[in-house]
Enzyme design. Structure first.
Site, mmCIF file in Angstrom:
data_model
loop_
_atom_site.group_PDB
_atom_site.id
_atom_site.type_symbol
_atom_site.label_atom_id
_atom_site.label_comp_id
_atom_site.label_asym_id
_atom_site.label_seq_id
_atom_site.Cartn_x
_atom_site.Cartn_y
_atom_site.Cartn_z
ATOM 1 N N HIS A 110 -5.792 -7.037 0.472
ATOM 2 C CA HIS A 110 -4.924 -8.191 0.195
ATOM 3 C C HIS A 110 -5.722 -9.491 0.095
ATOM 4 O O HIS A 110 -5.461 -10.320 -0.781
ATOM 5 C CB HIS A 110 -3.864 -8.308 1.281
ATOM 6 C CG HIS A 110 -3.018 -7.083 1.438
ATOM 7 N ND1 HIS A 110 -2.260 -6.567 0.400
ATOM 8 C CD2 HIS A 110 -2.809 -6.258 2.505
ATOM 9 C CE1 HIS A 110 -1.636 -5.488 0.829
ATOM 10 N NE2 HIS A 110 -1.953 -5.278 2.093
ATOM 11 N N ASP A 130 -0.368 -1.518 -3.877
ATOM 12 C CA ASP A 130 -0.578 -2.814 -3.228
ATOM 13 C C ASP A 130 -1.195 -3.814 -4.197
ATOM 14 O O ASP A 130 -0.786 -4.984 -4.265
ATOM 15 C CB ASP A 130 -1.501 -2.671 -2.023
ATOM 16 C CG ASP A 130 -0.793 -2.147 -0.782
ATOM 17 O OD1 ASP A 130 0.446 -2.106 -0.764
ATOM 18 O OD2 ASP A 130 -1.495 -1.787 0.184
ATOM 19 N N HIS A 141 4.911 -4.587 -1.471
ATOM 20 C CA HIS A 141 5.588 -3.409 -2.008
ATOM 21 C C HIS A 141 6.742 -3.806 -2.924
ATOM 22 O O HIS A 141 6.914 -3.215 -4.001
ATOM 23 C CB HIS A 141 6.097 -2.511 -0.879
ATOM 24 C CG HIS A 141 5.007 -1.965 -0.015
ATOM 25 N ND1 HIS A 141 5.247 -1.298 1.164
ATOM 26 C CD2 HIS A 141 3.654 -1.999 -0.157
ATOM 27 C CE1 HIS A 141 4.095 -0.941 1.702
ATOM 28 N NE2 HIS A 141 3.120 -1.357 0.934
ATOM 29 N N HIS A 151 -1.802 4.405 -3.254
ATOM 30 C CA HIS A 151 -1.094 3.338 -2.551
ATOM 31 C C HIS A 151 -1.871 2.028 -2.654
ATOM 32 O O HIS A 151 -1.258 0.955 -2.744
ATOM 33 C CB HIS A 151 -0.853 3.670 -1.083
ATOM 34 C CG HIS A 151 -0.077 2.591 -0.402
ATOM 35 N ND1 HIS A 151 1.289 2.440 -0.560
ATOM 36 C CD2 HIS A 151 -0.472 1.544 0.378
ATOM 37 C CE1 HIS A 151 1.693 1.365 0.097
ATOM 38 N NE2 HIS A 151 0.636 0.809 0.681
#
Length: 304
Positions: free
Chosen positions: A264, A241, A78, A237
């Protein structure tokens, strides 16, 4: 010359760690040209500062976590997204815990901190990574790719078979030549399912999670008072990310990203695949601002 950027002054904030539930103090400091994004665990006397790079992301189970000589700094995506969103090239990040404070679960509080500290140009050219040929990573039904593009754009699809997601668009396409990061991406919050939160807490994680810093979903609906900030906040969101994960490269990308069910781990694998093929990219800077792709030139989209 299209210049590098750092902070004007030092700024400090206090928050809570998402997983530990403990108080976390964050200090952001100006840094010299060409130093990059530097992290340091100030609660560990033996810890030395280290520059962020994709090879240091060694834990992607719940966030992007840097691990250097056994020293961990977790949930960096973030704040990295905020750095990318405001075009910050050089900064020192000091933290007294093994994870960043979660704040409200978005990048907006970090944007506020950075803008409060002030942002200044430095006497050195900003360096970009220009993608020269397609790079793709596939894992089962998940895939991500970078494509040559004279700018910066994102096309991303998530896929959750859940009533709350069926009411929300799960595909988004954004061209940052005409998209404002601060207003359209930074405020999108992280999300989680209440049954997962309960399981994580039983295993000593998510102790700091609450409806103050995440969208919480039960079997049918969003539980937060006020609902969503955007109709498609979930996929926004994921873009937040993604932008943070890609900025772990240390320089802004001149490229197009496309992905399906990325996370991720996939984002980091993509960066490593790019760096492993030296013919797939080049480092560029611009002496003339008019030569800079419109995604970065005098637009609020990336804060430059």
């Amino acid at each position: 010359m299209f210049q590098q950027r750092t902070l004007k002054t030092t700024i400090r904030a206090v928050g809570v760690g998402l997983h530990s539930g403990e108080r976390v103090t964050l200090v952001l400091k100006p840094a010299p040209v060409n130093s990059g994004i530097v992290f340091q665990r100030v609660d560990l006397p033996e810890s030395t500062p280290f520059r962020v790079t994709p090879s240091l992301v060694n834990d992607t189970r719940l966030s992007s976590t840097l691990v250097k000589d056994g020293v961990r700094v977790g949930t960096i995506e973030h704040i990295m997204s905020a750095f990318a969103g405001l075009g910050i090239d050089n900064v020192i990040v000091e933290v007294d815990a093994p994870e960043m404070p979660i704040m409200d679960g978005s990048a907006a509080p970090f944007i506020y901190l950075l803008q409060s500290a002030g942002i200044v140009d430095q006497q050195a050219a900003k360096q970009f990574v220009r993608v020269l040929k397609p790079i793709e990573v596939i894992d089962g039904d998940k895939w991500v790719r970078l494509l040559p593009h004279d700018g910066y754009k994102v096309a991303l699809t998530i896929d959750f078979a859940h009533p709350a997601f069926k009411k929300s668009a799960q595909t988004i396409k954004l061209d940052f030549a005409n998209t404002n990061y601060v207003s359209e991406i930074a405020r999108a919050r992280t999300f989680g399912f209440i049954h997962e939160v309960e399981y994580l807490r039983m295993n000593g994680l998510a102790r700091g999670g609450s409806m103050d810093n995440a969208i919480v979903i039960d079997e049918y609906r969003v539980l937060n008072d006020g609902g969503l900030r955007f109709e498609d906040e979930f996929v926004r969101h994921k873009v937040l990310d993604l932008i943070g994960d890609l900025y772990i490269l240390g320089r802004p990308l001149i490229a197009a990203f496309e992905g399906y069910k990325s996370g991720h781990a996939m984002n980091n694998k993509l960066l490593r695949a790019l760096l492993d093929d030296e013919s797939s990219y080049e480092i560029v800077s611009f002496e003339n601002r008019n030569d800079v792709p419109s995604s970065f030139h005098d637009l609020p989209a990336l804060g430059i």
